[in-house]
Write a protein that holds these residues in place. Structure first.
Motif, PDB file in Angstrom:
ATOM      1  N   UNK A 220       0.821  -1.206  -0.088  1.00  0.00           N
ATOM      2  CA  UNK A 220      -0.134  -0.057  -0.087  1.00  0.00           C
ATOM      3  C   UNK A 220       0.947   1.312  -0.134  1.00  0.00           C
ATOM      4  N   UNK A 221       0.949   1.917  -1.113  1.00  0.00           N
ATOM      5  CA  UNK A 221       1.589   2.980  -1.456  1.00  0.00           C
ATOM      6  C   UNK A 221       0.928   4.283  -1.050  1.00  0.00           C
ATOM      7  N   UNK A 222       1.023   4.754   0.373  1.00  0.00           N
ATOM      8  CA  UNK A 222       0.086   5.902   1.017  1.00  0.00           C
ATOM      9  C   UNK A 222       0.947   7.233   0.875  1.00  0.00           C
ATOM     10  N   UNK A 223      -0.057   8.162   0.366  1.00  0.00           N
ATOM     11  CA  UNK A 223       0.653   9.594   0.383  1.00  0.00           C
ATOM     12  C   UNK A 223      -0.156  10.261   1.120  1.00  0.00           C
ATOM     13  N   UNK A 224      -0.097  11.022   2.217  1.00  0.00           N
ATOM     14  CA  UNK A 224      -0.924  12.058   2.907  1.00  0.00           C
ATOM     15  C   UNK A 224      -0.405  13.398   2.420  1.00  0.00           C
ATOM     16  N   UNK A 225      -1.487  14.346   2.389  1.00  0.00           N
ATOM     17  CA  UNK A 225      -1.365  15.702   1.822  1.00  0.00           C
ATOM     18  C   UNK A 225      -2.286  16.589   2.892  1.00  0.00           C
TER      19      UNK A 225
END
Length: 300
Positions: A220-225
């Protein structure tokens, strides 16, 4: 004033939840430590994780009732509870953990975070981290390692031991490959070649895969913005975070990354680092696109 009162109340409720859960968790964890029988230890580990999940559920319910934060989930995410995941996430703030808990809790197997060793001394939570077998990493400067070369690879050994305890159970391993929180100063010092990220460290990821990669199916490649600026945890409790965007990309794990020898095979190590760098380049582009789309929304 109202925001501060809200934050203090939130902390008090979470403290009460922690006090309720820590006792049973410690009893089970000590039983696991004392009885050297693997099936029994695994049952104890499941019990500890069940308590932790209920503790998280209670805290999430409290926060969602108190806060107006909008948690916006994007991307392709088809969660299952009967498989194991490796989460690779960018790191900017303590709020990152709250964001991950918000989108993952109850949807994937209980997660293990890679944490700084100093957190073991946090009252109550340090005991919980120990009971949950969270990998507690100790960071050494390059100058220190030159004087103490025997310390090289220690974090990788900690990773291996922590992962071995997970064998046979569905698990979600959460890793922040940058190894530290992003700040403009760190970005300037590193000059990493990414606009929104620091340089990822591939060694820890490789050791996770070498230890239990045969039971991990999905990355799971998770990006938080944070569209309104990177917040602190107090900002979350004080209801000062209007919106958090969590983008999840789901990839099957290529078994070539499980079979290689990162430490002793330079060719494999180079390929592995290139793979992680490419993942990070794609993540950097996605984060940039999210920021651009948010800016466009505001100008409409």
């Amino acid at each position: 004033m109202v925001a501060s009162i809200r934050a203090i109340l939130g902390l008090l409720v979470m403290l009460i939840n922690t006090l309720i859960g820590i006792g049973p968790m410690m009893v089970i964890a000590l039983a696991k430590l004392i009885v050297p029988h693997q099936p029994f230890q695994q049952r104890c580990a499941r019990g500890v994780m069940w308590i932790a999940e209920k503790w998280v559920d209670a805290n999430v319910a409290v926060l969602n009732r108190m806060l107006d934060t909008r948690w916006e989930l994007r991307g392709d995410f088809n969660p299952r509870l009967d498989t194991s995941y490796l989460v690779l996430c960018n790191h900017q703030s303590w709020v990152d953990i709250a964001a991950l808990v918000e989108v993952l809790n109850g949807r994937v197997p209980y997660y293990k975070f890679f944490l700084k060793r100093e957190l073991i001394w946090v009252p109550l939570l340090g005991l919980a981290f120990w009971a949950l077998d969270y990998p507690l990493m100790r960071r050494y400067s390059s100058e220190y390692l030159k004087k103490h070369p025997e310390k090289r690879g220690l974090d990788l050994e900690i990773t291996r031991k922590a992962c071995e305890k997970c064998r046979g159970m569905p698990i979600t391993v959460v890793n922040f490959p940058e190894g530290t929180r992003y700040t403009p100063a760190k970005h300037e010092a590193q000059q990493p070649g990414f606009r929104h990220l620091l340089q990822p460290k591939a060694g820890g990821i490789s050791f996770v895969l070498a230890s239990i990669g045969d039971q991990i199916d999905t990355i799971l490649d998770i990006s938080i913005v944070y569209p309104d600026g990177v917040p602190g945890f107090w900002d979350l409790l004080a209801n000062r975070i209007p919106r958090v965007i969590v983008d999840i990309r789901q990839y099957p794990l290529d078994q070539q990354w499980v079979r290689g020898d990162y430490r002793n095979d330079p060719a494999f190590r180079s390929r592995f680092q290139q793979w992680i760098t490419e993942l990070w380049q794609q993540k950097d582009e996605r984060i940039g696109f999210i920021h651009t789309s948010v800016d466009a929304e505001r100008t409409e």
